[in-house]
Design a protein around this motif. Structure first.
Motif, mmCIF file in Angstrom:
data_model
loop_
_atom_site.group_PDB
_atom_site.id
_atom_site.type_symbol
_atom_site.label_atom_id
_atom_site.label_comp_id
_atom_site.label_asym_id
_atom_site.label_seq_id
_atom_site.Cartn_x
_atom_site.Cartn_y
_atom_site.Cartn_z
ATOM 1 N N GLY A 36 -8.543 1.753 -0.340
ATOM 2 C CA GLY A 36 -8.599 3.082 -0.318
ATOM 3 C C GLY A 36 -8.132 3.474 -1.400
ATOM 4 N N VAL A 37 -7.637 3.200 -2.207
ATOM 5 C CA VAL A 37 -7.109 3.675 -4.058
ATOM 6 C C VAL A 37 -8.184 4.304 -4.061
ATOM 7 C CG1 VAL A 37 -6.039 2.810 -6.517
ATOM 8 C CG2 VAL A 37 -5.174 1.366 -4.282
ATOM 9 N N LYS A 38 -8.212 5.954 -5.296
ATOM 10 C CA LYS A 38 -9.547 6.582 -5.488
ATOM 11 C C LYS A 38 -8.455 7.420 -6.725
ATOM 12 C CE LYS A 38 -11.862 8.742 -3.773
ATOM 13 N NZ LYS A 38 -12.911 9.964 -2.523
ATOM 14 N N LEU A 39 -8.915 7.533 -7.948
ATOM 15 C CA LEU A 39 -8.608 8.349 -8.263
ATOM 16 C C LEU A 39 -8.223 10.359 -7.819
ATOM 17 C CD1 LEU A 39 -10.990 8.893 -11.595
ATOM 18 C CD2 LEU A 39 -8.245 7.596 -11.148
ATOM 19 N N GLY A 40 -8.696 10.394 -6.707
ATOM 20 C CA GLY A 40 -8.854 11.384 -6.304
ATOM 21 C C GLY A 40 -9.321 12.994 -6.691
ATOM 22 N N LEU A 41 -10.158 13.199 -7.600
ATOM 23 C CA LEU A 41 -10.401 14.007 -8.373
ATOM 24 C C LEU A 41 -10.421 15.388 -7.562
ATOM 25 C CD1 LEU A 41 -11.702 11.674 -11.036
ATOM 26 C CD2 LEU A 41 -9.492 13.178 -11.578
ATOM 27 N N ALA A 42 -11.291 15.014 -6.744
ATOM 28 C CA ALA A 42 -11.975 16.443 -6.254
ATOM 29 C C ALA A 42 -10.494 17.433 -5.592
ATOM 30 C CB ALA A 42 -13.498 15.865 -4.670
ATOM 31 N N GLY A 112 0.856 15.690 -2.110
ATOM 32 C CA GLY A 112 -0.482 15.932 -1.636
ATOM 33 C C GLY A 112 -1.211 14.722 -0.629
ATOM 34 N N ALA A 113 -1.153 13.155 -2.109
ATOM 35 C CA ALA A 113 -1.473 12.023 -2.322
ATOM 36 C C ALA A 113 -0.988 11.264 -1.754
ATOM 37 C CB ALA A 113 -1.421 12.209 -3.890
ATOM 38 N N VAL A 114 0.701 11.549 -1.739
ATOM 39 C CA VAL A 114 0.736 10.868 -0.761
ATOM 40 C C VAL A 114 0.765 10.342 0.670
ATOM 41 C CG1 VAL A 114 3.538 10.236 -0.231
ATOM 42 C CG2 VAL A 114 3.466 10.140 -2.350
ATOM 43 N N THR A 130 -3.817 -2.398 15.064
ATOM 44 C CA THR A 130 -3.041 -3.744 13.881
ATOM 45 C C THR A 130 -2.459 -2.777 12.556
ATOM 46 O OG1 THR A 130 -2.403 -5.589 12.599
ATOM 47 C CG2 THR A 130 -4.802 -4.197 12.345
ATOM 48 N N VAL A 131 -0.930 -2.878 13.240
ATOM 49 C CA VAL A 131 0.644 -2.064 12.319
ATOM 50 C C VAL A 131 0.396 -3.427 10.871
ATOM 51 C CG1 VAL A 131 1.538 -1.388 13.880
ATOM 52 C CG2 VAL A 131 2.360 -4.096 13.413
ATOM 53 N N GLN A 132 -0.553 -4.270 10.750
ATOM 54 C CA GLN A 132 -0.358 -5.647 9.189
ATOM 55 C C GLN A 132 -1.567 -4.307 8.187
ATOM 56 O OE1 GLN A 132 -3.213 -8.311 10.710
ATOM 57 N NE2 GLN A 132 -1.250 -9.457 10.874
ATOM 58 N N VAL A 133 -1.636 -3.027 8.892
ATOM 59 C CA VAL A 133 -2.358 -2.560 7.296
ATOM 60 C C VAL A 133 -1.305 -1.916 6.168
ATOM 61 C CG1 VAL A 133 -4.983 -1.898 8.139
ATOM 62 C CG2 VAL A 133 -2.613 -0.579 8.972
ATOM 63 N N LEU A 134 0.307 -1.595 7.355
ATOM 64 C CA LEU A 134 1.523 -1.009 6.671
ATOM 65 C C LEU A 134 1.972 -1.868 5.682
ATOM 66 C CD1 LEU A 134 3.069 -0.003 9.402
ATOM 67 C CD2 LEU A 134 2.619 1.337 7.757
ATOM 68 N N ALA A 135 1.079 -2.933 5.333
ATOM 69 C CA ALA A 135 1.221 -3.463 4.100
ATOM 70 C C ALA A 135 0.803 -3.091 2.046
ATOM 71 C CB ALA A 135 0.867 -5.182 4.188
ATOM 72 N N TYR A 136 0.173 -2.388 2.806
ATOM 73 C CA TYR A 136 -0.862 -1.409 1.952
ATOM 74 C C TYR A 136 -0.229 -0.505 1.438
ATOM 75 C CZ TYR A 136 -5.453 -4.299 2.067
ATOM 76 O OH TYR A 136 -6.128 -5.239 2.296
ATOM 77 N N LEU A 137 0.516 0.533 2.364
ATOM 78 C CA LEU A 137 1.270 1.224 1.736
ATOM 79 C C LEU A 137 2.236 1.614 0.630
ATOM 80 C CD1 LEU A 137 1.125 4.288 3.410
ATOM 81 C CD2 LEU A 137 3.170 3.709 4.582
ATOM 82 N N PRO A 138 2.253 0.533 0.472
ATOM 83 C CA PRO A 138 3.598 0.781 -0.965
ATOM 84 C C PRO A 138 2.670 0.247 -2.085
ATOM 85 C CG PRO A 138 4.511 -0.676 0.535
ATOM 86 C CD PRO A 138 3.068 -0.494 1.065
ATOM 87 N N THR A 143 0.353 4.765 -5.900
ATOM 88 C CA THR A 143 -0.964 4.986 -6.993
ATOM 89 C C THR A 143 -1.539 5.978 -6.994
ATOM 90 O OG1 THR A 143 -1.991 3.814 -5.389
ATOM 91 C CG2 THR A 143 -1.927 2.505 -6.857
ATOM 92 N N GLY A 144 -0.418 6.972 -5.251
ATOM 93 C CA GLY A 144 -1.176 7.944 -4.872
ATOM 94 C C GLY A 144 -0.295 8.908 -5.651
ATOM 95 N N CYS A 145 1.517 8.746 -5.927
ATOM 96 C CA CYS A 145 2.111 9.430 -7.068
ATOM 97 C C CYS A 145 1.744 9.704 -8.005
ATOM 98 C CB CYS A 145 3.312 8.346 -7.516
ATOM 99 S SG CYS A 145 4.517 9.177 -5.160
ATOM 100 N N ILE A 146 0.922 8.534 -8.768
ATOM 101 C CA ILE A 146 -0.085 8.705 -10.409
ATOM 102 C C ILE A 146 -0.863 9.619 -10.169
ATOM 103 C CG2 ILE A 146 -0.865 7.162 -12.003
ATOM 104 C CD1 ILE A 146 1.258 4.934 -11.262
#
Length: 170
Positions: A36-42, A112-114, A130-138, A143-146
């Motif tokens: 899920g990590v991307k630069l989000g340039l679009a 917006g990124a967050v 499943t809620v286990q994917v919440l482990a990726y959120l931090p 990376t979203g903030c940056i």
């Protein structure tokens, strides 16, 4: 050329720019092993359209970019994540644009990124049940903030140098 045709052509060009950036970015390997990590340039284009045009114009560019980008990159399964993240991101940025001055574009983009990351996690929780994917959120939030900060700076520079003739006349 009539105003409506000029407006439609301009939005089509913005959509083509966002789509091109999206497709190129999909080919760039991400240096971190977090899904899920991307630069989000679009999102730079979406933000520019949101700032210079109506919210409905920006959401049209966003939705077309997500739909066509998913088709062009062959990532139709990932479209649900893009839609959930993109729409939540857009809603937050559109709301903040109403209340914050243009000098805060970096902050609007960061939020917006967050929100995009939160939308993706919510979609993943629903799809995977499943809620286990919440482990990726931090990790996604950091990376979203940056990336959101730098995307906002890029959008600010584009809006600053974009001719006033390229905007919606209300």
């Amino acid at each position: 050329m009539s105003k409506s045709i000029k407006h439609l052509v301009t939005l089509a060009l913005f959509t083509a720019m966002a789509l091109t950036i999206f497709v190129i970015e999909a080919q760039i390997p991400v240096p971190v092993p977090i899904p899920g990590v991307k630069l989000g340039l679009a999102n730079v284009i979406t933000l520019v359209v949101l700032l210079r045009y109506r919210a409905r114009d920006a959401v049209a560019v966003l939705l077309l970019r997500i739909l066509l980008g998913s088709i062009f990159t062959g990532a139709l399964v990932g479209m649900i994540y893009s839609l959930c993240g993109g729409l939540l991101c857009f809603a937050g940025m559109a709301l903040l644009c109403r209340f914050l001055h243009r000098k805060h574009i970096w902050f609007i983009s960061l939020i917006g990124a967050v929100l995009h990351n939160i939308g993706q996690i919510l979609a993943a929780m629903a799809v995977m049940q499943t809620v286990q994917v919440l482990a990726y959120l931090p990790f996604l939030l950091v990376t979203g903030c940056i990336t959101g900060f730098f995307t906002g700076l890029a959008a600010d520079r584009i809006v600053h140098f974009l001719p006033k003739s390229i905007s919606y006349e209300k």
